[in-house]
Design a protein around this motif. Sequence first.
Motif, mmCIF file in Angstrom:
data_model
loop_
_atom_site.group_PDB
_atom_site.id
_atom_site.type_symbol
_atom_site.label_atom_id
_atom_site.label_comp_id
_atom_site.label_asym_id
_atom_site.label_seq_id
_atom_site.Cartn_x
_atom_site.Cartn_y
_atom_site.Cartn_z
ATOM 1 N N THR A 104 55.641 65.789 57.648
ATOM 2 C CA THR A 104 56.336 67.130 56.894
ATOM 3 C C THR A 104 57.211 67.880 57.155
ATOM 4 O O THR A 104 57.756 68.881 56.547
ATOM 5 C CB THR A 104 54.919 68.287 56.619
ATOM 6 N N TRP A 128 38.876 74.025 57.611
ATOM 7 C CA TRP A 128 37.363 73.101 57.721
ATOM 8 C C TRP A 128 36.410 74.123 58.577
ATOM 9 O O TRP A 128 36.858 75.198 59.011
ATOM 10 C CB TRP A 128 37.855 72.116 58.690
ATOM 11 N N ASN A 183 54.249 66.334 62.213
ATOM 12 C CA ASN A 183 53.163 66.376 60.874
ATOM 13 C C ASN A 183 52.377 67.658 61.502
ATOM 14 O O ASN A 183 51.546 67.388 62.393
ATOM 15 C CB ASN A 183 52.467 65.330 60.587
ATOM 16 N N SER A 207 47.336 73.932 58.836
ATOM 17 C CA SER A 207 46.778 74.676 57.479
ATOM 18 C C SER A 207 45.694 73.932 57.099
ATOM 19 O O SER A 207 44.626 74.454 56.677
ATOM 20 C CB SER A 207 47.920 74.648 56.396
ATOM 21 N N GLU A 208 45.556 72.434 57.211
ATOM 22 C CA GLU A 208 44.533 71.696 56.852
ATOM 23 C C GLU A 208 43.100 71.856 57.668
ATOM 24 O O GLU A 208 42.245 72.188 57.368
ATOM 25 C CB GLU A 208 45.087 70.058 56.789
ATOM 26 N N ILE A 212 49.396 69.729 61.157
ATOM 27 C CA ILE A 212 48.162 69.931 60.156
ATOM 28 C C ILE A 212 47.484 70.939 60.409
ATOM 29 O O ILE A 212 46.333 71.209 59.994
ATOM 30 C CB ILE A 212 47.223 68.540 61.080
ATOM 31 N N GLY A 224 48.182 62.149 58.319
ATOM 32 C CA GLY A 224 48.920 62.442 56.875
ATOM 33 C C GLY A 224 50.381 62.176 57.143
ATOM 34 O O GLY A 224 50.964 61.545 57.839
ATOM 35 N N LYS A 274 38.153 62.935 58.920
ATOM 36 C CA LYS A 274 38.332 64.137 58.375
ATOM 37 C C LYS A 274 39.937 64.128 57.953
ATOM 38 O O LYS A 274 40.127 64.522 56.579
ATOM 39 C CB LYS A 274 37.856 65.436 58.994
ATOM 40 N N LEU A 275 40.806 63.909 58.498
ATOM 41 C CA LEU A 275 42.127 64.013 58.472
ATOM 42 C C LEU A 275 42.425 63.112 57.477
ATOM 43 O O LEU A 275 43.460 63.206 56.553
ATOM 44 C CB LEU A 275 43.062 64.068 59.602
#
Length: 250
Positions: A33, A48, A39, A43-44, A41, A30, A247-248
């Motif tokens: 941030t 799952w 970055n 929270s993403e 990740i 991604g 998936k990311l």
Amino acid sequence: MRKRHFTLPATALTGLALLAVTGCSALTGGDDTSEDGFNDITSEVAGWDMCEVLPIEPIKDQVKSDAYVHEPSHVGLGSAMNSEAISCSGVVQITHNDGSTDSIEVLLSVFPGNSAEHVDDMWELRQGGFYEDVVETNSYGLTSADLYLDKDIEGEWGQGHAYAIFGDQGELAGTTGQLIVDVRTENYLVEVNLDLPTDPDKTFAARHGLDQAEIDSRTSLLFDRAAFADWVADEHIHTMFEAVTSKLNS
């Protein structure tokens, strides 16, 4: 780095090359941030169902199992099992040649970092902690001489390493062991952590003083522990990493 102990399942990254994909990274998953370009990740990945992303079924098939002792279940962040990971946990039943059964505990995980330093720390915890707690102070008497795997593994990640230890020589032939494979990017780890079961026929042969050739010829298992460890380190970790990357980037 902070020194912490490796958590068994109840189950220095340099020069990392990033692969740019439409303004994102296949390794970081991604857009950046944070102000320093890291970055996070977490929270993403926390949203799952890890048993959908990293299913245990291929491992169950590889060890010729037809049942679970405990069905695969999602384990979220903050768990007692491992607070920094999102995992799929399960216990696979295996059957010996004589019809008796044993089990293999399996933990498939993603460890998202909140900084580059945090990822470094988790790498040391998982890899360094495994070596300290499972190799150097093995509760079954195994030592570094019993390591079947201790190797770096190459792939679409920044760093990877595999350890597998179990008894297959001399008096400790047949002794249970464990495997860990970690691969890491700039901002997360993907890990396989599982048991390697006892081989009672080898243990029996060793205890009765049979020679190594005779020990090697005997097994209670329907699969070969060495070949299974090779499959995890050389093939399945790639499948897992690709699943996380896909998936990311979806």
